[in-house]
Scaffold this motif. Sequence first.
Motif, PDB file in Angstrom:
ATOM      1  N   LEU A  82    -108.894 -16.276  20.394  1.00 38.86           N
ATOM      2  CA  LEU A  82    -108.652 -14.925  19.893  1.00 38.86           C
ATOM      3  C   LEU A  82    -109.829 -14.384  19.088  1.00 38.86           C
ATOM      4  O   LEU A  82    -109.976 -13.170  18.954  1.00 38.86           O
ATOM      5  N   ASP A  83    -110.676 -15.274  18.563  1.00 42.94           N
ATOM      6  CA  ASP A  83    -111.911 -14.817  17.921  1.00 42.94           C
ATOM      7  C   ASP A  83    -112.777 -14.053  18.924  1.00 42.94           C
ATOM      8  O   ASP A  83    -113.404 -13.047  18.582  1.00 42.94           O
ATOM      9  N   LEU A  84    -112.813 -14.531  20.155  1.00 41.68           N
ATOM     10  CA  LEU A  84    -113.617 -13.880  21.190  1.00 41.68           C
ATOM     11  C   LEU A  84    -113.039 -12.522  21.560  1.00 41.68           C
ATOM     12  O   LEU A  84    -113.777 -11.562  21.795  1.00 41.68           O
ATOM     13  N   VAL A  85    -111.715 -12.453  21.618  1.00 36.46           N
ATOM     14  CA  VAL A  85    -111.054 -11.174  21.913  1.00 36.46           C
ATOM     15  C   VAL A  85    -111.390 -10.151  20.829  1.00 36.46           C
ATOM     16  O   VAL A  85    -111.773  -9.005  21.122  1.00 36.46           O
ATOM     17  N   GLU A  86    -111.277 -10.552  19.578  1.00 31.74           N
ATOM     18  CA  GLU A  86    -111.545  -9.623  18.467  1.00 31.74           C
ATOM     19  C   GLU A  86    -113.019  -9.266  18.377  1.00 31.74           C
ATOM     20  O   GLU A  86    -113.370  -8.144  17.993  1.00 31.74           O
ATOM     21  N   ASP A  87    -113.897 -10.188  18.749  1.00 39.47           N
ATOM     22  CA  ASP A  87    -115.331  -9.873  18.788  1.00 39.47           C
ATOM     23  C   ASP A  87    -115.593  -8.736  19.778  1.00 39.47           C
ATOM     24  O   ASP A  87    -116.354  -7.803  19.483  1.00 39.47           O
ATOM     25  N   CYS A  88    -114.976  -8.809  20.942  1.00 39.85           N
ATOM     26  CA  CYS A  88    -115.163  -7.765  21.960  1.00 39.85           C
ATOM     27  C   CYS A  88    -114.712  -6.407  21.426  1.00 39.85           C
ATOM     28  O   CYS A  88    -115.409  -5.394  21.603  1.00 39.85           O
ATOM     29  N   GLU A  89    -113.561  -6.381  20.779  1.00 37.96           N
ATOM     30  CA  GLU A  89    -113.036  -5.118  20.276  1.00 37.96           C
ATOM     31  C   GLU A  89    -113.926  -4.552  19.161  1.00 37.96           C
ATOM     32  O   GLU A  89    -114.163  -3.337  19.103  1.00 37.96           O
ATOM     33  N   THR A  90    -114.435  -5.419  18.297  1.00 34.39           N
ATOM     34  CA  THR A  90    -115.331  -4.953  17.238  1.00 34.39           C
ATOM     35  C   THR A  90    -116.625  -4.405  17.822  1.00 34.39           C
ATOM     36  O   THR A  90    -117.138  -3.370  17.362  1.00 34.39           O
ATOM     37  N   ILE A  91    -117.154  -5.053  18.831  1.00 35.30           N
ATOM     38  CA  ILE A  91    -118.373  -4.578  19.493  1.00 35.30           C
ATOM     39  C   ILE A  91    -118.139  -3.205  20.110  1.00 35.30           C
ATOM     40  O   ILE A  91    -118.992  -2.313  20.019  1.00 35.30           O
ATOM     41  N   ARG A  92    -116.985  -3.027  20.753  1.00 39.35           N
ATOM     42  CA  ARG A  92    -116.670  -1.710  21.335  1.00 39.35           C
ATOM     43  C   ARG A  92    -116.721  -0.629  20.257  1.00 39.35           C
ATOM     44  O   ARG A  92    -117.328   0.432  20.457  1.00 39.35           O
ATOM     45  N   LYS A  93    -116.083  -0.889  19.140  1.00 40.25           N
ATOM     46  CA  LYS A  93    -116.055   0.099  18.063  1.00 40.25           C
ATOM     47  C   LYS A  93    -117.445   0.331  17.474  1.00 40.25           C
ATOM     48  O   LYS A  93    -117.844   1.482  17.225  1.00 40.25           O
ATOM     49  N   GLN A  94    -118.185  -0.744  17.259  1.00 39.99           N
ATOM     50  CA  GLN A  94    -119.517  -0.640  16.649  1.00 39.99           C
ATOM     51  C   GLN A  94    -120.480   0.158  17.531  1.00 39.99           C
ATOM     52  O   GLN A  94    -121.334   0.886  17.036  1.00 39.99           O
TER      53      GLN A  94
END
Length: 298
Positions: A76-88
């Motif tokens: 789930l760390d990888l999932v949240e990393d993807c979402e943060t990158i999208r926002k950033q």
Amino acid sequence: MSGYITIRNKRIYYEVHGDADLPVSLYLHGGPGVGSYDFIEQQGKKLSKFMRVIAIDQRGVLRSDPIEDKESFGLLDLVEDCETIRKQLGIEKWGIIGHSIGGYLAVHYQLKYPEQVTYLLFECPTFDLGSSARSLITGAVQQYERLGKDGMIKECLIASKITDTKKVWEKCIEFLIDLGENKDNLYVHGEDKHFFDRLVEKSDIPEVNWKRAFNHQQKLYQEGKIFESLLTKLDSITCPMLLMKGKYDWVTGDDQLLSFTNGKSNRKVVMFNQSGHFPRVEEPKMYARTIKDFISVN
């Protein structure tokens, strides 16, 4: 463009290829822990003509900061990393390209953030590591038959009946290690079995970085979420999906392919008849054309 985004005290490496007005796709590499370098070298220029490609080295991999032995880390760390990158990066929505276990991560991301995903593109994915392990073991049997190793054939046949996903995956890894260079026959159909090694040699990425995958990989295995099958969860996905399958690929076994198709109108399969696990390498023009045709109507 390339750079780093710091997420929960780790720098995550990313690259952007293609104009800002093009459809956006995030590339999720396999491995676990291979990195995105090879994909960009092989397909970045082709795909960036008609899509904006965001490629990342996942947390703890290659050019991203390493994961230390005592750190906690999971899927789930990888999932949240993807979402943060999208926002950033200021991306409203994007499609996902997932290769191998990257397809597994892509499904997890879509299930968590369905409103952000426009389409899913899979290249020889696994949705169930137990299924992939048993398929690869069947491929290993063929290699052992060619090598005349009857004892190993018997071991493979016994292992293929293991129902516990983690245990059968561990046996699969044992066979792949035992096969040595012969395991490349399970992943590459053509004569050029060592294209990845050449890419590593010509890269300017330090050798130590290529070894970062170990902690990423082992911690995912220890956590265990990666051993949960996603086959039954595919039916909840309504966005367009394309599965690109190498005819000679063992990772996406027949049962996974059947579960994916399942008569659903939002799913499409394209077979690459001269490829193993890497259609983007063995049939690069068809690979790019297939993706272009798919996103043009989605």
